[in-house]
Design an enzyme around this catalytic site. Structure first.
Site, short mmCIF file in Angstrom:
data_model
loop_
_atom_site.label_atom_id
_atom_site.label_comp_id
_atom_site.label_asym_id
_atom_site.label_seq_id
_atom_site.Cartn_x
_atom_site.Cartn_y
_atom_site.Cartn_z
N CYS A 380 0.83 -1.20 0.00
CA CYS A 380 0.00 0.00 0.00
C CYS A 380 0.87 1.25 0.00
CB CYS A 380 -0.99 -0.03 1.17
SG CYS A 380 -2.44 0.98 0.83
N HIS A 506 -3.49 -4.90 0.49
CA HIS A 506 -2.78 -5.45 1.65
C HIS A 506 -2.80 -6.98 1.63
CE1 HIS A 506 -2.26 -1.69 3.97
NE2 HIS A 506 -3.37 -1.31 3.34
N GLU A 508 -1.15 -8.94 3.30
CA GLU A 508 -0.94 -9.52 4.64
C GLU A 508 -2.24 -9.96 5.32
OE1 GLU A 508 -0.42 -6.34 3.80
OE2 GLU A 508 -0.92 -4.94 5.41
N1 GLN Z 1 -1.94 6.73 3.04
C1 GLN Z 1 -2.04 5.99 1.82
C2 GLN Z 1 -3.41 6.13 1.20
O1 GLN Z 1 -4.35 6.50 1.83
C3 GLN Z 1 -1.68 4.53 2.03
C4 GLN Z 1 -2.63 3.82 2.93
C5 GLN Z 1 -2.10 2.51 3.43
O2 GLN Z 1 -0.91 2.24 3.36
N2 GLN Z 1 -2.98 1.69 3.96
O3 GLN Z 1 -3.56 5.85 0.05
#
Ligand code: GLN
Length: 561
Positions: A380, A506, A508
């Site tokens: 992400c 994600h 994970e």
């Molecule tokens: N802050 C970034 C976004 O909102 C990444 C979010 C995250 O890593 N979950 O896109």
């Protein structure tokens, strides 16, 4: 009709209730029962999505996009199942619903009270899991500690449910701690006795007491707890602190917990089969090799903030017969130009994150991984910094950034969809939960998954900016995963690198001990290669199962293809 097992905790918080609950789920599953698990959180937040990681650790995201307590991650990993919205209930949600009904006039002019209105709503939420999951057994864990004021409506709801359901259809398990007093050289049962008394004062007599301790619990102590707490001696289950949480089902089962629960609930189960789990633990305890991976984050002093990432690395390590030593690296240190914390690491993970603090350090970590050809996995925000770094240092646009971090950047490689030209979807709301992703054949991502389409869980607002895609691709950073319409970049990778892959989602959240996530698995494979270790043979059951990408492995991940 499902059976319900209520798990409460006593003496202290963080006693390991969540893991004990997850482990009981695994045990019951190994006896051939279908199991679902629910967490009741007594705090007033509607969900933990807005809570600081310092307060709450990781926010776990379910397939249907609910932001939940990290215990749901344990449940999913131990059960190897995907849970949904109904598995996570907070006091905030309960009150929101009750007050919504009150405003609509659903209570027909009645006076709204904790009993029965709030407790009815809680019971409704518990029974909803039974109904929707169709499980034989629903485990319900109550957050916090017995005696907390905010937990009382939940305990009262459980008391009522135990009366309303048939006697053999519910069970109460209380998890406590036996502290060790150095001066007298013994484990003390008094706090457990008090905690059980507190539970009984709420009208709930436990059937089973799981006693956490750091030392062995002898029969005399068990007999004492049994007598003073009015629990059958078979129901006093010691749980010693284990080096790995994955040992807990085996330890509890050795104490005969599975058979005892089946007996009390009067259900027919099969002979337990924890063979695959036993192999997992054996492999975990005696790895052939060892590697060191840096996880570069903002909350590294609080590893619960990256719990699923940590577990996913362990799962992938087990596949490769390799212990993964995680070096938690504070990203702000890298920002100050001190790269010593990355010295000697054989892989770098940049996990998710929000806000500006520490991001420049993560960009430094990505640069280091790219230039030194160290395997890199970006999750992400970890993908976003990988793109920013590439745009700055390969394309030469020093101002490249995400509009989250630098709203006025002249080179917004990451931005909100509403800021991107030609994109019709509007709004800055969070993209949450599972979305499909199409993988481009011939890429590392495709090779890892072994399928064309996958579903992965998201939690972010900002996206790869398509305006820069051609330029980045021409320079060697390709989009290897895209939304089915092709307008959202989901996975990026650097062509001229052994393994530099970032995902907007994600992964994970979908890794399981016996089925490591393909991206983590391939990342650790690349780390092993970088470290000069032999690649694992697929003959071992755990390794073979997790490399069978066309079968069960991608069950939770593979999309429509
Ligand atoms: N802050 C970034 C976004 O909102 C990444 C979010 C995250 O890593 N979950 O896109």
């Amino acid at each position: 009709m499902p059976k319900y097992i209520f798990v409460t905790g006593g003496v202290v918080s963080s006693v390991g209730k969540g893991i004990a609950t997850a482990a009981i789920g695994r045990i019951l599953k190994s006896h051939g029962l279908s199991v679902s698990i629910q967490k009741l959180d007594p705090y007033l937040n509607v969900d933990p999505g807005t809570m600081s990681p310092y307060q709450h650790g990781e926010v776990f995201v379910t397939v249907d996009g609910t932001e939940t307590d990290l215990d749901l991650g344990h449940y999913e990993r131990f059960l190897d199942a995907s849970l949904t919205r109904t598995s996570s209930v907070t006091t905030g949600q309960i009150y929101q619903t009750v007050l919504g009904k009150e405003r609509r006039g659903d209570y027909l002019g009645g006076t709204i009270q904790p009993i029965p209105h709030v407790t009815n709503e809680i019971k409704g939420c518990i029974r909803a899991v039974g109904r929707e999951s169709g499980a034989d057994v629903v485990l319900v864990e109550v957050g916090g500690t017995v005696g907390d004021i905010e937990g009382q409506p939940f305990l009262e709801a459980i008391r009522q449910m135990r009366k309303e359901e048939n006697r053999q259809d519910t069970l109460s398990i209380h998890v406590t701690l036996l502290p060790y007093l150095g001066a007298s050289g013994e484990l003390k049962t008094k706090p457990t006795q008090h905690s059980v008394r507190e539970l009984r004062s709420m009208g709930i007599q436990p059937d089973i007491i799981i006693c956490r301790s750091d030392r062995a619990v002898d029969n005399e102590l068990k007999a004492k707890i049994s007598l003073f707490c009015d629990v059958d001696s078979r129901g006093v289950i010691p749980l010693l602190t284990m080096p790995s949480i994955y040992e807990v089902p085996l330890v509890l089962e050795e104490e005969g917990l599975g058979d005892y629960i089946l007996e009390l609930l009067n259900v027919e189960g099969t002979e337990h089969d924890l063979q695959d789990w036993r192999e997992l633990v054996a492999r975990l305890k005696r790895p052939a090799n060892e590697i060191t991976v840096a996880v570069v984050g903002k909350y590294v002093e609080l590893q619960d903030a990256y719990l699923s990432v940590k577990e996913s690395l362990i799962h992938a390590g087990v596949h490769h017969d390799c212990a993964v030593n995680i070096r938690w690296v504070q990203s702000e240190r890298l920002e100050k130009g001190d790269l010593s914390s990355l010295a000697g690491v054989q892989g770098i993970v940049v996990p998710g994150g929000f806000g500006e603090r520490g991001v420049e350090g993560k960009i430094v970590a990505a640069q280091n991984a790219r230039m030194e050809k160290i395997p890199y996995l970006g999750l992400c925000l970890g993908l976003q910094v990988m793109v920013i770094e590439f745009a700055r240092n390969v394309l030469g646009n020093a101002d490249a950034n995400s509009t989250e971090l630098a709203p006025d950047t002249s080179y917004p490689v990451i931005s909100l969809l509403s800021e991107q030209e030609g994109v019709t979807q509007k709004g800055a709301t969070m993209r949450l939960g599972c979305y499909p992703c199409h993988l481009e054949p011939g890429t590392r991502a495709h090779a890892a998954y072994g399928v064309d389409n996958v579903d992965e869980r998201h939690r972010h607002r900002y996206e790869f900016n398509n305006a820069y895609r051609d330029e980045l691709e021409a320079a060697g950073m390709i989009a290897s995963g895209l939304s089915p319409e092709g307008d959202l970049v989901e996975v990026c990778e650097i062509v001229d690198h052994p393994f530099m892959v970032g995902s907007q989602f994600h992964p994970e959240f979908q890794s399981r001990p016996l089925r490591p996530h393909p991206l983590f698995r391939e990342f650790i494979g690349a780390v092993c290669a970088y470290a000069g270790l032999d690649q694992v043979s697929d003959s071992h059951p755990v390794a073979a199962a997790s490399s069978d990408v066309t079968g069960d492995v991608t069950g939770a991940i593979a999309g429509g293809s």
